[in-house]
Design a protein around this motif. Structure first.
Motif, PDB file in Angstrom:
ATOM      1  N   MET A 224       8.677   9.772 -20.215  1.00 45.84           N
ATOM      2  CA  MET A 224       7.969   8.585 -19.940  1.00 45.84           C
ATOM      3  C   MET A 224       6.960   8.298 -20.604  1.00 45.84           C
ATOM      4  SD  MET A 224       7.312   5.989 -17.697  1.00 45.84           S
ATOM      5  CE  MET A 224       8.121   6.329 -16.325  1.00 45.84           C
ATOM      6  N   CYS A 225       6.926   6.977 -21.502  1.00 45.38           N
ATOM      7  CA  CYS A 225       5.820   6.774 -22.425  1.00 45.38           C
ATOM      8  C   CYS A 225       4.961   5.612 -21.753  1.00 45.38           C
ATOM      9  CB  CYS A 225       6.505   5.884 -23.616  1.00 45.38           C
ATOM     10  SG  CYS A 225       7.570   7.304 -24.579  1.00 45.38           S
ATOM     11  N   LEU A 226       3.567   5.522 -22.310  1.00 42.09           N
ATOM     12  CA  LEU A 226       2.710   4.635 -21.882  1.00 42.09           C
ATOM     13  C   LEU A 226       2.523   3.330 -22.602  1.00 42.09           C
ATOM     14  CD1 LEU A 226       0.522   4.466 -19.616  1.00 42.09           C
ATOM     15  CD2 LEU A 226      -1.012   5.875 -21.050  1.00 42.09           C
ATOM     16  N   GLU A 227       2.426   2.350 -22.055  1.00 44.74           N
ATOM     17  CA  GLU A 227       2.048   1.031 -22.632  1.00 44.74           C
ATOM     18  C   GLU A 227       0.986   0.572 -21.740  1.00 44.74           C
ATOM     19  OE1 GLU A 227       3.742  -3.122 -24.091  1.00 44.74           O
ATOM     20  OE2 GLU A 227       4.849  -1.594 -23.455  1.00 44.74           O
ATOM     21  N   VAL A 228      -0.243   0.238 -22.121  1.00 49.46           N
ATOM     22  CA  VAL A 228      -1.329  -0.254 -21.052  1.00 49.46           C
ATOM     23  C   VAL A 228      -1.292  -1.722 -21.560  1.00 49.46           C
ATOM     24  CG1 VAL A 228      -3.791  -0.241 -20.640  1.00 49.46           C
ATOM     25  CG2 VAL A 228      -2.642   1.710 -21.167  1.00 49.46           C
ATOM     26  N   LYS A 229      -1.183  -2.799 -20.700  1.00 48.32           N
ATOM     27  CA  LYS A 229      -1.281  -4.062 -21.300  1.00 48.32           C
ATOM     28  C   LYS A 229      -2.035  -4.861 -19.885  1.00 48.32           C
ATOM     29  CE  LYS A 229       3.112  -5.529 -19.246  1.00 48.32           C
ATOM     30  NZ  LYS A 229       4.552  -6.328 -19.358  1.00 48.32           N
TER      31      LYS A 229
ATOM     32  N   LYS B  63     -12.739   7.081 -17.012  1.00 47.35           N
ATOM     33  CA  LYS B  63     -11.981   8.036 -16.082  1.00 47.35           C
ATOM     34  C   LYS B  63     -10.517   7.215 -15.739  1.00 47.35           C
ATOM     35  CE  LYS B  63     -12.139  10.560 -11.840  1.00 47.35           C
ATOM     36  NZ  LYS B  63     -12.949  10.953 -10.733  1.00 47.35           N
ATOM     37  N   ALA B  64     -10.878   5.959 -15.634  1.00 44.84           N
ATOM     38  CA  ALA B  64      -9.477   5.290 -15.328  1.00 44.84           C
ATOM     39  C   ALA B  64      -8.731   5.394 -16.421  1.00 44.84           C
ATOM     40  CB  ALA B  64      -9.683   3.876 -14.742  1.00 44.84           C
ATOM     41  N   LEU B  65      -9.176   5.187 -17.599  1.00 50.68           N
ATOM     42  CA  LEU B  65      -8.350   5.107 -18.853  1.00 50.68           C
ATOM     43  C   LEU B  65      -7.681   6.587 -19.314  1.00 50.68           C
ATOM     44  CD1 LEU B  65      -7.444   4.110 -21.770  1.00 50.68           C
ATOM     45  CD2 LEU B  65      -9.900   4.244 -22.543  1.00 50.68           C
TER      46      LEU B  65
ATOM     47  N   ALA C 264      -3.484  10.574 -19.509  1.00 49.26           N
ATOM     48  CA  ALA C 264      -2.717  11.876 -18.851  1.00 49.26           C
ATOM     49  C   ALA C 264      -2.904  12.061 -17.404  1.00 49.26           C
ATOM     50  CB  ALA C 264      -3.455  13.146 -19.583  1.00 49.26           C
ATOM     51  N   ASP C 265      -1.757  11.469 -16.830  1.00 48.41           N
ATOM     52  CA  ASP C 265      -1.878  11.413 -15.171  1.00 48.41           C
ATOM     53  C   ASP C 265      -1.679  12.733 -14.565  1.00 48.41           C
ATOM     54  OD1 ASP C 265       0.678  11.715 -15.802  1.00 48.41           O
ATOM     55  OD2 ASP C 265       1.390   9.804 -15.076  1.00 48.41           O
ATOM     56  N   ASP C 266      -1.411  13.521 -15.153  1.00 51.47           N
ATOM     57  CA  ASP C 266      -1.271  15.028 -14.554  1.00 51.47           C
ATOM     58  C   ASP C 266      -2.590  15.706 -14.465  1.00 51.47           C
ATOM     59  OD1 ASP C 266       1.528  14.962 -14.637  1.00 51.47           O
ATOM     60  OD2 ASP C 266       1.723  15.868 -16.400  1.00 51.47           O
TER      61      ASP C 266
ATOM     62  N   GLN D 157     -10.968  16.810 -11.010  1.00 46.72           N
ATOM     63  CA  GLN D 157     -12.070  17.748 -11.599  1.00 46.72           C
ATOM     64  C   GLN D 157     -11.964  17.759 -13.121  1.00 46.72           C
ATOM     65  OE1 GLN D 157     -12.211  21.534  -9.960  1.00 46.72           O
ATOM     66  NE2 GLN D 157     -13.596  22.337 -11.817  1.00 46.72           N
ATOM     67  N   GLN D 158     -10.737  17.846 -13.642  1.00 46.13           N
ATOM     68  CA  GLN D 158     -10.406  17.974 -15.065  1.00 46.13           C
ATOM     69  C   GLN D 158     -10.847  16.646 -15.617  1.00 46.13           C
ATOM     70  OE1 GLN D 158      -6.468  19.041 -15.029  1.00 46.13           O
ATOM     71  NE2 GLN D 158      -6.800  20.982 -16.036  1.00 46.13           N
ATOM     72  N   LEU D 159     -10.656  15.399 -14.998  1.00 44.39           N
ATOM     73  CA  LEU D 159     -10.916  14.270 -15.470  1.00 44.39           C
ATOM     74  C   LEU D 159     -12.573  14.029 -15.769  1.00 44.39           C
ATOM     75  CD1 LEU D 159      -8.410  11.718 -13.783  1.00 44.39           C
ATOM     76  CD2 LEU D 159      -8.611  12.292 -16.177  1.00 44.39           C
ATOM     77  N   GLU D 160     -13.313  14.416 -14.629  1.00 38.28           N
ATOM     78  CA  GLU D 160     -14.730  14.340 -14.587  1.00 38.28           C
ATOM     79  C   GLU D 160     -15.199  15.361 -15.482  1.00 38.28           C
ATOM     80  OE1 GLU D 160     -16.943  12.822 -12.838  1.00 38.28           O
ATOM     81  OE2 GLU D 160     -15.634  11.799 -11.292  1.00 38.28           O
TER      82      GLU D 160
END
Length: 208
Positions: A1-6, A164-166, A171-173, A177-180
Motif C-alpha cells: 500500500m502506498c500513501l498519497e495525502v490529498k 501526530k496526525a501526519l 506510519a499507521d502501524d 505511545q510510539q507516536l507521542e
C-alpha cells in the motif's frame, strides 16, 4: 500500500498512488527509527538470506513470472545468474524508473560477496525493492507536500496534534505511545510548533 495525502473537500484521504512508504520488514525500537524505516529501505542487513526470503514472500506469482522472463533473457548461458552490470539495462527493459545512486546501493546490498553476479532470488528481491523504494529527493518533495496539506493556514509550522496526525498517515502501524514519543523527539524545544525543516532533518537522519 502506498500513501498519497490529498485534499478532497477539506478531508485527507489515503489512496494507492504516490509511494511514501516502501517495503519494510520490521520496525526498530526507536519511534523515529521506525518512521525512517517506513520511508527508506536501502540499508544493509546482517542476514541477507532472511531479508531476501521476506521480500520474496511479498511478491505475487505473476510478478515472479515476469521477473523470470527478464532474468532468462539475460542469462543466455543458463548459468543461473546474471551480471550486476546488466541490472540497469534490465530495469529499462522493464520500464521501471529508478534512481542511479539508489540502484548502486541496492546492488552492493544484494551482491553481498561482491562477485558481480546475482542469482534469481537476489535479482527478484533487488527489482522488487527498487520498485518500492523512494529516492531521498522524491521523498523530501512528497513529505513537504504532505506537510503543506496539514499546515492549513500556511503558517510554515504545524502543531503537535497535527504532527501526530501526519505521522499516523506516514506510519499507521505505530502505536499511540510510539507516536507521542516521536512527536516529543521532533519537538525538542517543546514549543509545540514544528517547522518542516526540523521534521525533515530527523526523518532523514540528518540531525546532529
Amino acid at each position: 500500500m502506498c500513501l498519497e495525502v490529498k485534499e478532497d473537500e477539506g478531508e485527507r484521504e489515503r489512496e494507492e498512488g504516490s509511494c511514501l512508504r516502501p517495503r519494510v520488514p520490521a520496525y526498530s525500537s526507536s519511534p523515529i527509527g521506525a518512521l525512517r524505516q517506513s520511508l527508506q529501505s536501502t540499508t544493509n542487513s546482517d542476514n541477507m538470506a532472511e531479508d531476501i526470503e521476506e521480500i520474496l514472500a511479498e511478491i505475487d506469482g505473476s510478478q515472479i513470472e515476469e521477473y523470470q522472463k527478464f532474468f532468462d533473457a539475460f542469462d543466455r548461458g543458463k548459468q543461473g545468474y546474471i551480471m550486476a552490470t546488466q541490472i540497469g539495462q534490465i530495469m529499462h527493459g522493464m520500464e521501471q524508473d529508478f534512481d542511479e545512486k539508489t540502484l548502486r546501493k541496492l546492488i552492493r546490498k544484494f551482491d553481498a560477496d561482491g562477485s558481480g553476479k546475482l542469482e534469481f532470488d537476489e535479482f527478484c528481491a533487488l527489482v522488487y525493492t527498487v520498485a518500492n523504494t523512494v529516492d531521498k529527493e522524491t521523498l523530501e518533495k512528497e513529505l513537504r507536500e504532505a506537510f503543506r496539506l496539514f499546515d492549513k493556514e500556511g503558517n510554515g509550522y504545524i502543531s503537535r496534534p497535527t504532527l501526530k496526525a501526519l505521522l499516523k498517515e506516514i506510519a499507521d502501524d505505530l502505536t499511540d505511545q510510539q507516536l507521542e514519543e516521536a512527536v516529543d523527539e521532533i519537538d525538542e524545544d517543546g514549543s509545540g510548533k514544528i517547522e518542516f525543516e526540523e521534521f525533515w532533518e530527523l526523518m532523514a537522519g540528518e540531525s546532529d
